[in-house]
Design a protein around this motif. Structure first.
Motif, PDB file in Angstrom:
ATOM      1  N   LYS A  13       0.843  -1.202   0.000  1.00  0.00           N
ATOM      2  CA  LYS A  13       0.000   0.000   0.000  1.00  0.00           C
ATOM      3  C   LYS A  13       0.874   1.245   0.000  1.00  0.00           C
ATOM      4  O   LYS A  13       0.646   2.186  -0.772  1.00  0.00           O
ATOM      5  CB  LYS A  13      -0.922  -0.014   1.219  1.00  0.00           C
ATOM      6  N   TYR A  23       3.960   1.494  -1.055  1.00  0.00           N
ATOM      7  CA  TYR A  23       4.620   1.533  -2.365  1.00  0.00           C
ATOM      8  C   TYR A  23       3.700   2.159  -3.410  1.00  0.00           C
ATOM      9  O   TYR A  23       4.090   3.072  -4.145  1.00  0.00           O
ATOM     10  CB  TYR A  23       5.020   0.116  -2.767  1.00  0.00           C
ATOM     11  N   VAL A  24       2.437   1.695  -3.480  1.00  0.00           N
ATOM     12  CA  VAL A  24       1.494   2.198  -4.472  1.00  0.00           C
ATOM     13  C   VAL A  24       1.192   3.670  -4.228  1.00  0.00           C
ATOM     14  O   VAL A  24       1.199   4.486  -5.152  1.00  0.00           O
ATOM     15  CB  VAL A  24       0.200   1.354  -4.463  1.00  0.00           C
ATOM     16  N   GLU A  25       0.938   4.037  -2.986  1.00  0.00           N
ATOM     17  CA  GLU A  25       0.590   5.414  -2.661  1.00  0.00           C
ATOM     18  C   GLU A  25       1.717   6.395  -2.935  1.00  0.00           C
ATOM     19  O   GLU A  25       1.479   7.583  -3.132  1.00  0.00           O
ATOM     20  CB  GLU A  25       0.156   5.512  -1.196  1.00  0.00           C
ATOM     21  N   GLN A  61       4.004   6.211  -5.501  1.00  0.00           N
ATOM     22  CA  GLN A  61       4.544   6.120  -6.853  1.00  0.00           C
ATOM     23  C   GLN A  61       4.714   7.477  -7.517  1.00  0.00           C
ATOM     24  O   GLN A  61       5.627   7.648  -8.307  1.00  0.00           O
ATOM     25  CB  GLN A  61       3.676   5.203  -7.717  1.00  0.00           C
TER      26      GLN A  61
END
Length: 140
Positions: free
Chosen positions: A122, A124-126, A128
């Motif tokens: 989560k 990592y995705v947030e 990017q």
């Protein structure tokens, strides 16, 4: 088993631990039928080019650690293995056919294995937008 695999459309690394149970009808299945279950599972796996890391058959259930292509779907793999093994084993051991409507129960357990925690992914995705090429942290 932890390698990255691909097909024409997807690059993936999905390892699953599956467990499903036998309909025993109050009777213990023949030990040989469980050995045959392993053989049938390996045949389905080979046809689908799906690596099996581990397989163990118990008197009343099966454990399987396998990689599955997300486009094929873990539900289709379980259905194929259970369907084929039920059909072949019940043909070979007629008493199973006369006592049980199916060899396996309808339900099963499946969980992905390894990988980063949900919190790490989560994060990592947030983030990017902030970091263009940060690789996922190693799992362990």
């Amino acid at each position: 088993m932890d390698e990255v695999r691909s097909n024409n459309n997807v690059v993936y690394r999905r390892n699953f631990h599956e467990v499903w149970c036998r309909n025993t009808g109050g009777r213990s299945p023949p030990a040989r039928s469980m050995a045959d279950s392993k053989k049938i599972i390996r045949e389905v796996r080979a046809e689908r080019d799906l690596p099996i890391e581990a397989i163990e058959t118990m008197p009343d259930h099966v454990h399987l650690l396998v990689v599955c292509d997300p486009q094929f779907g873990i539900h289709r793999l379980v259905k194929q293995i259970k369907g084929r093994s039920s059909r072949l084993l019940r043909a070979e051991f007629p008493h199973l056919k006369s006592r049980l409507p199916t060899l396996w129960t309808n339900s099963y357990f499946v969980a992905t294995t390894g990988g980063a925690t949900l919190e790490i992914v989560k994060h990592y995705v947030e983030n990017q937008r902030n970091v263009s090429s940060t690789p996922l942290p190693p799992h362990g």
